[in-house]
Design a protein around this motif. Structure first.
Motif, mmCIF file in Angstrom:
data_model
loop_
_atom_site.group_PDB
_atom_site.id
_atom_site.type_symbol
_atom_site.label_atom_id
_atom_site.label_comp_id
_atom_site.label_asym_id
_atom_site.label_seq_id
_atom_site.Cartn_x
_atom_site.Cartn_y
_atom_site.Cartn_z
ATOM 1 N N PRO A 102 7.659 10.478 -0.825
ATOM 2 C CA PRO A 102 9.019 10.477 -0.273
ATOM 3 C C PRO A 102 9.809 11.673 -0.805
ATOM 4 N N LEU A 117 3.876 14.310 4.694
ATOM 5 C CA LEU A 117 5.319 14.050 4.781
ATOM 6 C C LEU A 117 5.692 12.680 4.232
ATOM 7 N N PHE A 118 4.823 11.689 4.448
ATOM 8 C CA PHE A 118 5.195 10.320 4.063
ATOM 9 C C PHE A 118 4.527 9.875 2.765
ATOM 10 N N GLY A 119 3.488 10.614 2.334
ATOM 11 C CA GLY A 119 2.788 10.244 1.113
ATOM 12 C C GLY A 119 3.657 10.367 -0.124
ATOM 13 N N LEU A 178 -0.271 15.942 8.434
ATOM 14 C CA LEU A 178 1.176 15.941 8.200
ATOM 15 C C LEU A 178 1.689 14.536 7.908
ATOM 16 N N VAL A 179 1.080 13.524 8.537
ATOM 17 C CA VAL A 179 1.490 12.150 8.258
ATOM 18 C C VAL A 179 1.373 11.896 6.753
ATOM 19 N N GLY A 180 0.192 12.246 6.205
ATOM 20 C CA GLY A 180 -0.004 12.053 4.772
ATOM 21 C C GLY A 180 0.931 12.919 3.940
ATOM 22 N N ARG A 211 10.036 19.048 5.358
ATOM 23 C CA ARG A 211 9.096 19.405 6.403
ATOM 24 C C ARG A 211 8.363 20.691 6.036
ATOM 25 N N THR A 222 -1.752 13.343 0.846
ATOM 26 C CA THR A 222 -0.703 12.541 0.206
ATOM 27 C C THR A 222 -0.478 12.967 -1.253
ATOM 28 N N PRO A 270 0.807 -1.228 0.000
ATOM 29 C CA PRO A 270 0.000 0.000 0.000
ATOM 30 C C PRO A 270 0.841 1.279 0.000
ATOM 31 N N GLU A 271 1.923 1.294 0.818
ATOM 32 C CA GLU A 271 2.678 2.552 0.917
ATOM 33 C C GLU A 271 3.323 2.913 -0.415
ATOM 34 N N GLU A 277 4.410 21.047 5.515
ATOM 35 C CA GLU A 277 3.603 21.928 6.351
ATOM 36 C C GLU A 277 2.806 22.919 5.517
ATOM 37 N N THR A 283 0.755 4.501 -2.597
ATOM 38 C CA THR A 283 0.532 5.882 -2.189
ATOM 39 C C THR A 283 1.642 6.777 -2.725
ATOM 40 N N HIS A 284 2.884 6.289 -2.645
ATOM 41 C CA HIS A 284 4.007 7.087 -3.139
ATOM 42 C C HIS A 284 3.861 7.390 -4.625
#
Lengths: 241, 305
Positions: A109, A105-107, A101-103, A113, A156, A73-74, A117, A77-78
């Protein structure tokens, strides 16, 4: 216009239950596609297969021409395949802003930051969640939860968004707002595949509708076309004795 | 991110511990330094446990990482000297963590706890049976730096705590905190949002085990003797998780405060009550868990992340 997302002959069996049987469907670029069907038709299984939470027994899934059948899945998403859940699952111990922010920052790569934000601010504005940005996600109302669910998927930066009954449980007025929001998201260039039970929502939102019944595609077309299809009526209203 | 508001408090307590050997305590000096040593070491162990727990992995393997570090450092110290032995001890614990982590990737919460408990038991059995560990008789360990410096163990312990605190603060203030929190609260959702859950869990376990292994190495150099039942004690794994729960989970300040209070309390109770001190210790634990579900730092009114 090309196919951005495609399921080709996808089957999935859970023990004795054939949840999906050689399902083939696709999503066009810029399109809003509804997948409908009675309870147990396999809609959620389809979404879980598309987002990678489960793997198909047979068939392939293509995203922007790439075979993603075996990607976790990840990784999907990327690549730009986002998803919102039916049962809203915010991270309750994080604030709304942190959830997004989870989505952000990690959605994707490599997102810094600062970029993350800034994008979160944009998503907060778009989804009308600014005033609640510092609230804990566990303290939100259902409507706010639904917005957060959408917003987090949007964070994301998807090219394609999968929505799992995001209108379920909303009052008509609230559903209207949510419909407007989904349309707004499409305007930003995101193609959308959604599962829905609420028929007025399907009518106003969907460019095209695919109907599932017992794990198979039984009809496909505009809302008017499928609404008049005798097989669809039968699936929803029951077969004549 | 959060956690910076407590920074002055954290800094102050670290400075106090750094100066402890030079404060005028008279006849109490030696006793307090001993207590201080264990406070520092077990607080570091607790921080290293919390670092792993932040991803939802409830580790009962911290006793095993501790034991791996203790035995490896104890076996290597005579040949390699203190610091290289400690480093290799930590790396051995890290290697153990990678083995455990790669077979438990799909496990969460209690299921991970059970697997980590089994891991712990296997390692203790190995320490009992392997030909070079001294078996049930135990393993003598030389003091650090050939005993040249009496304060060495205290400051080694302080160093381990500094490292644990620095790692924990980094994890708390960087985006890594969000990845850990997301992984803990729902792995499926975290993955769909793009979090590389497997990496987050493995890195957390690795970092936690390195600190725990280092703490184990220093422990052996203090007690000068290791036995499988002491070094791989399940009690230590439990202490590593009781301290963060007591102080406040998923924070740096929680395990710090919890460790200082709880370990000193344990040592003091042992001194005052002798037999049966554990009854009082247990009663205090239960009261705190009942009335302060978010631990001691919950009183400060900060939320968890």
């Amino acid at each position: 216009m090309g196919k951005v997302l495609e399921a080709a002959g996808v089957s999935k069996r859970f023990l004795g239950l054939q949840a999906l049987k050689e399902v083939t469907l696709h999503l066009e670029e810029g399109e809003i596609l509804a997948v409908i069907g009675p309870n147990g038709a396999g809609k959620s299984t389809l979404l879980n297969l598309l987002s990678g939470l489960i793997k198909p027994d047979q068939g392939r899934i293509l995203f922007l021409g790439q075979d993603i059948t075996h990607l976790p899945p990840e990784a999907r998403t990327h690549l730009g395949l986002g998803r919102a859940f039916q049962i809203v699952q915010p991270f309750p111990e994080l604030t709304v802003r942190e959830n997004l922010l989870v989505g952000a920052l990690f959605g994707k790569p490599g997102t810094s930051r600062k970029e993350g934000e800034a994008w979160v601010e944009e998503v907060l504005r778009l989804t009308g969640l600014q005033s609640r940005s510092e609230a804990l996600a566990g303290d939100l109302t259902l409507l706010e939860d639904k917005r957060l669910e959408l917003a987090r998927a949007l964070a994301t930066r998807p090219k394609v968004l999968l929505l799992d009954e995001v209108m379920a449980g909303l009052r008509p007025k609230e559903a209207e707002e949510a419909v407007a929001l989904v349309k707004q998201i499409r305007e930003t260039g995101v193609s959308i595949l959604f599962i829905e039970h609420v028929m007025p929502v399907v009518r106003t939102l969907a460019d095209r509708v695919v109907v599932l019944d017992y794990g198979e595609v039984i009809a496909e077309g505009t809302y008017q076309e499928v609404a008049q299809d005798p097989r669809v009526r039968e699936a929803y209203l029951g077969r004549r004795a | 991110m959060k956690g910076f508001g407590h920074f002055p408090l954290i800094l102050l307590s670290l400075v106090l511990f750094a100066l402890l050997p030079f404060l005028p305590f008279g006849v109490w000096q030696a006793f307090l330094l001993d207590v201080g040593f264990f406070v520092l070491l077990f607080t570091a162990l607790a921080l290293s446990w919390d670092l792993v727990a932040r991803t939802g992995q409830l580790s009962l393997a911290h006793g095993a990482f501790f034991g791996l570090g203790a035995y490896s450092a104890g076996l290597l110290a005579p040949q390699l000297g203190t610091l290289p032995a400690l480093l290799l001890g930590a790396l051995t614990a890290g290697a153990g963590a990678l083995v455990l982590g790669s077979v438990t990737l799909r496990l969460h919460g209690l299921y991970f706890a059970i697997a980590s408990l089994a891991f712990s038991e296997v390692l203790r059995t190995l320490a009992l049976k392997l030909p070079f560990t001294g078996g049930p008789i135990g393993l003598p360990v030389p003091p650090p730096f050939a005993g040249a410096w009496p304060l060495a163990t205290y400051y080694l312990s302080f160093g381990v705590l500094l490292l644990a605190t620095a790692l924990s603060l980094w994890a708390e203030r960087s985006p890594f905190r969000l990845a850990q929190a997301a992984t803990r609260q729902s792995e499926a959702v975290a993955r769909v949002l793009g979090v590389r859950v497997v990496q987050v869990k493995l890195w957390s376990l690795l970092l936690g085990s390195l600190v725990a292994g280092l703490a184990g190495g220093v422990y052996g150099m203090k007690t000068l003797f290791l036995s499988p039942y002491d070094a791989f004690s399940l009690g230590r794994a439990v202490e590593a998780l009781v301290i963060p729960i007591f102080g406040g989970l998923y924070t740096t300040l929680g395990p710090l405060v919890g460790g200082v209070v709880l370990v000193s309390l344990e040592q003091a109770l042992r001194l005052w009550i002798k037999e049966g001190y554990l009854v009082v210790y247990g009663a205090i634990l239960i009261l705190v868990i009942l009335f302060l579900p978010r631990g001691l730092v919950g009183i400060l009114g900060r939320r968890r992340g």
